[in-house]
Design a protein around this motif. Structure first.
Motif: not given
Length: 399
Positions: A231-235, A162-174, A191-198
């Motif tokens: 990184v704010e937290a490892v969920a 869980r990030l404090s700002a968007p990660h910038g990924l639009s697609l997965p990086v396999v 895997l970008p599950f949300s703009p601030t969760e990867v």
């Protein structure tokens, strides 16, 4: 002592066992299916991903309740090559598998926190004396090694950040193989599950199964820092070791089973030999079982053996590639093999992951300037890799 009856007892509530239960609930609602799992929840702690092109007819409907995220394509990165492919990509989670199975089966048909003490093709005995008489039993508990198999290992640690700002990924990086190459072929998977969760996973095609969890956590933190992610937290965290099969004696492997019951998943070697990829095979097999007319214990064992033996025969080409990857390419240079592969046409790549490579595909994969020395490639074909008999392959953290 409790005793009860059912039409089908499924041992193991992981991916394979859970999909069998879901397929039966959808296509054979007349049957009483009991699912038995050692843990307190179904599916363990996993994120499973797959390409939409992998699924057979009916597969998309079966797995829909498991899907946590979907994307229209994915990216890969290697030194000197990046590519975006338009194959739709999906991710499923163990949390959604648990919820889907509990919604599909009656509560009394899901038995968790239960240790199987003994099993036959038509009966199960649990710790504490509870017995279940079944029309058939299928063992989907995975394995703690693959006796009579040899090869290498794919090992990994993944974290949801869980990030404090968007990660910038639009697609997965396999695959991001631009990282330091240590312990074999190393790449990072995002895997970008949300703009601030990867979800970020550090993965290795390695010669040994050892996992150094503190080192992997540090490398994941370093990767996030290199990308400027705060990184704010490892969920969430998962780690595991999977077999990469280079060779084996399938008949001896099957005979090593101790219950005589039908088998599914890793217990039946239903994985892609090179990628350790099990999701599409688990879907195909679950749908196949749900269409069988005869679900007696003996008939189901014969059917699962025939299916697994056919899968083994069809995997011959991929096992050869496993031998070449581990035997011909230097560990720190294995990324060159994958870089070349990802320069091939997209439909060929799709068929490869789905285990449906045709003769033309196989010729194309092997043609051209090889990324490994020819002499080493030829020598590797005689090699068989390391024994896989003592490897924990159920996706749990072997540490």
């Amino acid at each position: 002592m409790q005793s009860e009856r059912c039409d089908l007892a499924v041992l193991g509530g992981g991916l394979s066992g859970g999909l069998v239960a879901l397929a039966m609930a959808r296509h054979r609602p007349d049957l009483r299916v009991i699912l038995i799992e050692r843990g307190e929840k179904l599916g363990g702690d996993h994120v499973w991903s797959f390409f939409a092109s992998d699924l057979p007819p009916g597969g998309e409907e079966l797995v829909e309740p498991l899907i946590a995220a979907r994307w229209p394509g994915y990216d890969v990165h290697f030194p000197g090559r990046s590519r975006r492919l338009s194959t739709p990509y999906r991710s499923a989670t163990s949390m959604k598998l648990d919820a889907a199975v509990r919604a599909a089966l009656p509560g009394e048909c899901i038995v968790t926190g239960a240790e199987v003490c003994a099993a036959t093709p038509t009966s199960v005995v649990l710790a504490g004396g509870r017995t279940i008489a079944a029309g058939a039993v299928i063992d989907a508990r995975g394995t703690h090694g693959m006796a009579h198999m040899t090869g290498g290992w794919q090992k990994f640690m993944g974290q949801t950040l869980r990030l404090s700002a968007p990660h910038g990924l639009s697609l997965p990086v396999v695959m991001d193989a631009r990282v330091e190459q240590v312990d074999g072929y190393r790449f990072v998977y995002c895997l970008p599950f949300s703009p601030t969760e990867v979800f970020v996973e550090d993965t290795y095609y390695a010669d040994t199964p050892a996992l150094d969890l503190p080192v992997l956590r540090r490398r994941l933190a370093d990767y996030a820092a290199q990308h400027g992610w705060r990184v704010e937290a490892v969920a969430y965290e998962e780690a595991g070791v999977l077999p990469v099969i280079a060779a084996g004696d399938f008949d001896a492997f099957w005979q090593a089973g101790d219950s005589g019951a039908a088998r599914a998943g890793t217990a039946a070697a239903l994985i892609h030999p090179l990628t350790s990829y099990s999701f599409p095979d688990a879907v195909k097999f679950a749908l196949y079982l749900s269409a069988l007319d005869n679900l007696s214990g003996a008939s189901l064992e014969r059917a699962s053996h025939a299916w697994a033996a056919d899968h083994w025969r069809r995997g011959r080409f991929y096992r050869m590639l496993s031998r070449m990857l581990f035997g011909a390419a230097r560990p720190e240079a294995r990324w060159r093999v994958l870089k070349r592969f990802y320069g091939l046409p997209r439909p060929l790549i799709e068929r490869f992951y789905a285990g449906r490579s045709g003769l033309a595909d196989k010729a194309r994969i092997l043609a051209g300037k090889p990324p490994v020395p020819i002499s080493a490639a030829l020598a590797s074909l005689a090699g068989r890799g390391r024994p896989l008999a003592d490897l924990a392959t159920d996706g749990r953290d072997p540490a």
